[in-house]
Motif scaffolding. Structure first.
Motif: not given
Lengths: 270, 250
Positions: B9, B11, B45, B48-52, B77
């Motif tokens: 990831k 960012l 995150r 729970v797929r608040l981020m991909t 979820r």
């Protein structure tokens, strides 16, 4: 998903690069706002659930009834100013008796919805953006998503319905008050009898003026909620981000109301 | 139960997760520790797929959560309860209404059953008498406990804790630790805890993973973790006065 990841872009090169970046951001934000509005409209199928009904009534009170005070003052003075300015000019030609028509048509077609839209954008729109922004930066929106509660259904749809209903009603209320304010000025400052004022006010106005004014107000209500919620959901960087979202909401709402008002006038009156 | 495969990831132009491979077994408590800004919360995150992920996949048993959308994502979820760092309680609802929110929105239970469940969870976290208070009327520790009650009210299989003890005094921190252990013992849930409080990590974790520079540099049980020879781990342990013999002995 409303919760979005922070996006990183390489620094833009030169003025053209900056302009391009801004244009892309404008198109991207507009697109996301329209998609959110579409989702909120799709969520209207939940409008009659008990929780939605309660939320809508609450938002009608917060967004509509609580704005009555300021709208009353602004509308009455708008009508009074309109009557005084047009009356003073028309008196030079001995036509001040017609101020009723001028005030009524101006209020219904333009000033009523416009003033109501601006007041709601500055008060309700800013409040919505601040609330959504705070919820976004404090992870409350993410918490809703993780709980499988759609933030658009839970937060946007009730506000959309509430303002779509309340803005035309408040606009109509402001028109009535503006006309009354104009009548008072006509009677006390210009010597126009109340009966003649009302007679002129009702004789020259058409049903179309009322409908188009209400349509404008309805569109302004939708614009305010869409812009405020989208800006709030886009907030980042804590308190500063919330402040920026609120500021942008007021500016974008004002511009959108002006542009939308012009387009509707152009479509119905030209 | 949860599997991360080669998760990368980026960012803000920085590679935060650099090919994370992680497997969390059913019923265990995995604690992810590491210095601030190393991607602990980002890892959470992703679950729970608040981020991909930009690369790699996150699995929940046989389903890829990192590619799930719509109802599939909602279904996945539902298996989670998440305790956010700030608590993330809705300020205009009372503590009881916050805890009941998910159940009321799902609409599958009667109001009486919802009330019963809410009180049961609030009693579990010691907030039964405070159910009618608003979040602004309770302390930071109580907010975290209320958020924990909200995270477990739908009886999830997996609970994710993002810095559950940050900003709390030592007594409140140990109360939260005790609650996390109670959740595992009494509800049999799988837990993933992100923290930089090593005392808390050693107390609640079955395994501890250390995240550093986007990599998992150490993964061991508490006893093996404090004996780790990894320089990064040693430095992290010693910064919190934990020696090979145990905590506070120096």
């Amino acid at each position: 998903m409303i919760t979005r990841e922070p996006r990183y872009q390489l620094p833009a090169r030169g003025p053209a690069g900056h302009l391009g970046r801004h244009m892309l951001a404008l198109v991207g934000n507009s697109g996301r706002a329209v998609i959110m509005l579409g989702e909120a409209i799709w969520c209207l199928r939940y409008v009659f659930t008990r929780r939605s009904r309660q939320a809508i009534v609450t938002q009608m009170y917060v967004g509509g009834i609580k704005s009555l005070g300021v709208i009353t003052v602004v509308a009455a003075f708008t009508g009074m100013i309109l009557a005084l300015q047009t009356g003073l000019e028309m008196r030079r030609f001995g036509q001040e008796v017609y101020i009723g028509a001028a005030v009524m048509v101006s209020m219904l077609r333009e000033m009523g919805p416009f003033m109501t839209g601006l007041i709601l954008a500055a008060s309700v729109g800013a409040a919505i953006a601040a609330q959504m922004g705070t919820m976004t930066v404090s992870e409350e929106i993410a918490a809703l998503e993780v709980m499988s509660i759609n933030p658009v259904r839970f937060l946007v749809m009730p506000r959309l319905v509430a303002l779509a209903v309340m803005t035309p009603l408040l606009s109509f209320y402001s028109c009535i008050l503006g006309v009354i304010g104009g009548g008072v000025v006509g009677l006390t400052q210009l010597g126009v009898p109340w009966g003649a004022y009302v007679d002129n006010a009702t004789r020259f106005v058409e049903n179309k003026d009322l409908y188009v004014g209400m349509l404008k107000a309805f569109l302004f209500g939708i614009l305010i909620v869409t812009i405020a919620c989208h800006q709030g959901f886009s907030a980042t960087q804590g308190a500063v981000g919330v402040g920026n979202a609120t500021r942008r909401t007021v500016i974008v709402c004002f511009l959108s109301i002006l542009i939308c008002g012009y387009i509707v006038t152009r479509v119905f009156y030209v | 139960m949860i599997r991360m495969e080669g998760v990368r990831k980026w960012l803000g132009g920085k590679l935060v997760l650099d090919g994370i491979d992680l497997e969390i077994r059913r019923g265990e408590t995995l604690v992810i520790v590491g210095p601030s800004g190393t991607g602990k919360s980002v890892t959470l995150r992703h679950m729970v797929r608040l981020m991909t992920p930009d690369d790699g996949r996150v699995w929940i048993e046989n389903e890829v959560v990192s590619e799930a959308h719509g109802t599939a994502l909602e279904r996945l979820r539902r298996r989670f309860g998440v305790l956010f760092q700030s608590g993330a309680l809705l300020e205009w609802l009372t503590v009881g209404e916050n805890v009941a929110l998910r159940l009321r929105e799902e609409g599958r239970l009667t109001e009486a059953e919802i009330e019963r469940r809410v009180m049961e969870k609030l009693d579990l976290v010691g907030l039964g008498p405070d159910c009618n208070k608003f979040p602004s009327e309770i302390s930071g520790g109580m907010r975290k406990r209320a958020a924990l009650a909200r995270a477990i009210v739908h009886q999830p299989e997996i609970i994710l804790y993002d810095e559950p003890t940050s900003g709390l005094d030592p007594v409140s921190s140990r109360t939260i630790d005790a609650l996390i252990k109670t959740m595992n013992r009494e509800l049999g849930v799988t837990s993933v805890v992100v923290t930089h409080d090593l005392h808390s990590a050693l107390s609640i974790g079955n395994r501890i993973a250390m995240l550093f520079n986007g990599h998992i540099v150490a993964m061991a049980g508490p006893d093996d973790f404090i004996r780790s020879e990894q320089p990064v781990v040693r430095q992290f342990l010693e910064a919190q006065f934990i020696t090979r013999k145990g905590a506070w002995e120096h």
